[in-house]
Scaffold this active site. Structure first.
Site, PDB file in Angstrom:
ATOM      1  NE  ARG A   1      54.360 -99.132 -17.162  1.00  0.00           N
ATOM      2  CZ  ARG A   1      54.479 -97.879 -16.734  1.00  0.00           C
ATOM      3  NH1 ARG A   1      53.479 -97.263 -16.178  1.00  0.00           N
ATOM      4  NH2 ARG A   1      55.604 -97.245 -16.884  1.00  0.00           N
TER       5      ARG A   1
ATOM      6  NE  ARG B   1      61.866 -88.456 -15.948  1.00  0.00           N
ATOM      7  CZ  ARG B   1      60.915 -89.366 -16.074  1.00  0.00           C
ATOM      8  NH1 ARG B   1      59.691 -89.017 -16.450  1.00  0.00           N
ATOM      9  NH2 ARG B   1      61.178 -90.633 -15.830  1.00  0.00           N
TER      10      ARG B   1
ATOM     11  NE  ARG C   1      60.940 -91.855 -12.489  1.00  0.00           N
ATOM     12  CZ  ARG C   1      59.923 -92.106 -13.326  1.00  0.00           C
ATOM     13  NH1 ARG C   1      59.017 -91.156 -13.552  1.00  0.00           N
ATOM     14  NH2 ARG C   1      59.811 -93.264 -13.922  1.00  0.00           N
TER      15      ARG C   1
ATOM     16  NE  ARG D   1      61.499 -96.286 -16.855  1.00  0.00           N
ATOM     17  CZ  ARG D   1      61.817 -94.996 -16.755  1.00  0.00           C
ATOM     18  NH1 ARG D   1      63.058 -94.640 -16.475  1.00  0.00           N
ATOM     19  NH2 ARG D   1      60.904 -94.074 -16.926  1.00  0.00           N
TER      20      ARG D   1
END
Ligand code: AP5
Ligand code: MG
Ligand code: ZN
Length: 216
Positions: free
Chosen positions: A88, A127, A160, A171
């Site tokens: 990452r 999600r 989440r 993010r």
């Protein structure tokens, strides 16, 4: 087959992982899932990672690299692996190259799932995730057969804690600053396949399959 799947948060990395892993009989190694497991078990690593994850920031490189090195040295990785969410940062990519060189192996392909940032917030806030097998669903785009329950194992789905709008936005920002440079990194190595991740999941899967078959 040693594959990396790159893409911003919500690009569909986890969604595409199972298909790739079945095709090549390789394990799915998601650093996010590994950290969440450590968090759940309240391990020292989980405790160190928690504040970063809650904020949507990156966990420091040294914690991540050791975790991945231990994992890819296990027997089930002899035939290869799919790395999801790692590397990452350029520093992580260089560390991975070094580990692979020491083991006389190399990465075969880096898949880049391309999804514009305006779509990501909607994907992530809708999600729902299975805490048992980590399968991702979406209340609208990819609902489970029975509302709120995992198709595979019947577990109650959760949201989440980093899938709230404010954290998602951070993010995405962190991705653009720290992770997007890896697209050039793998392109320079001749390993990059960019795939339009806004298409239907089955279409994305087909394109990935074609790309990886060319590397077999
Ligand atoms: P991690 O768990 O890796 O999260 P992420 O990279 O932000 O990626 P996501 O899991 O959110 O997205 P995804 O691409 O897997 O999307 P999905 O398939 O689920 O990392 C979490 C945290 O851990 C980080 O913030 C960091 O703190 C830490 N961390 C992890 N690795 C690290 C590292 N190497 N270094 C430092 N820190 C690290 O799909 C998303 C949604 O879209 C779902 O609802 C799905 O159903 C839907 N969807 C998928 N495909 C489609 C499609 N084609 N069309 C419509 N909807 C779709
Ligand atoms: Mg994921
Ligand atoms: Zn499940």
């Amino acid at each position: 087959m040693r594959v990396i799947i790159l893409g911003p948060p919500g690009a569909g990395k986890g969604t595409q992982a199972d298909g790739i892993c079945e095709l090549f009989d390789i394990p799915h190694i998601s650093t996010g899932d590994l950290f969440r497991e450590n968090l759940k078990n309240e391990t020292p690593l989980g405790k160190k990672a928690k504040a970063y994850m809650d904020a949507g920031d990156l966990v420091p490189d040294e914690l991540v690299v050791d975790l991945v090195e231990d994992r890819i040295k296990r027997d089930d990785c002899r035939k290869g692996y799919l790395l999801d969410g790692f590397p990452r940062t350029v520093q992580q990519a260089k560390a991975l190259d070094k580990i692979n060189a020491e083991n006389k192996v190399s990465i075969d392909a880096a898949l880049n799932l391309d999804v514009p940032s305006d779509i990501l917030v909607d994907r992530l806030t809708g999600r729902r995730t299975c805490p048992t097998c980590s399968t991702s669903y979406h209340i609208q785009y990819n609902p489970p057969k029975v509302e709120g329950v995992c198709d595979k194992d019947g577990t109650k789905l959760i949201q989440r804690s980093d899938d709230v709008e404010e954290v998602v936005k951070n993010r995405v920002k962190v991705y653009e600053t720290s992770t997007a440079p890896l697209i050039q990194y793998y392109d320079d190595l001749g390993l990059l396949f960019t795939i339009d991740g806004t298409q239907q999941p089955t279409v994305v899967a087909e394109k990935i399959k074609t790309a990886l078959k060319s590397k077999e």
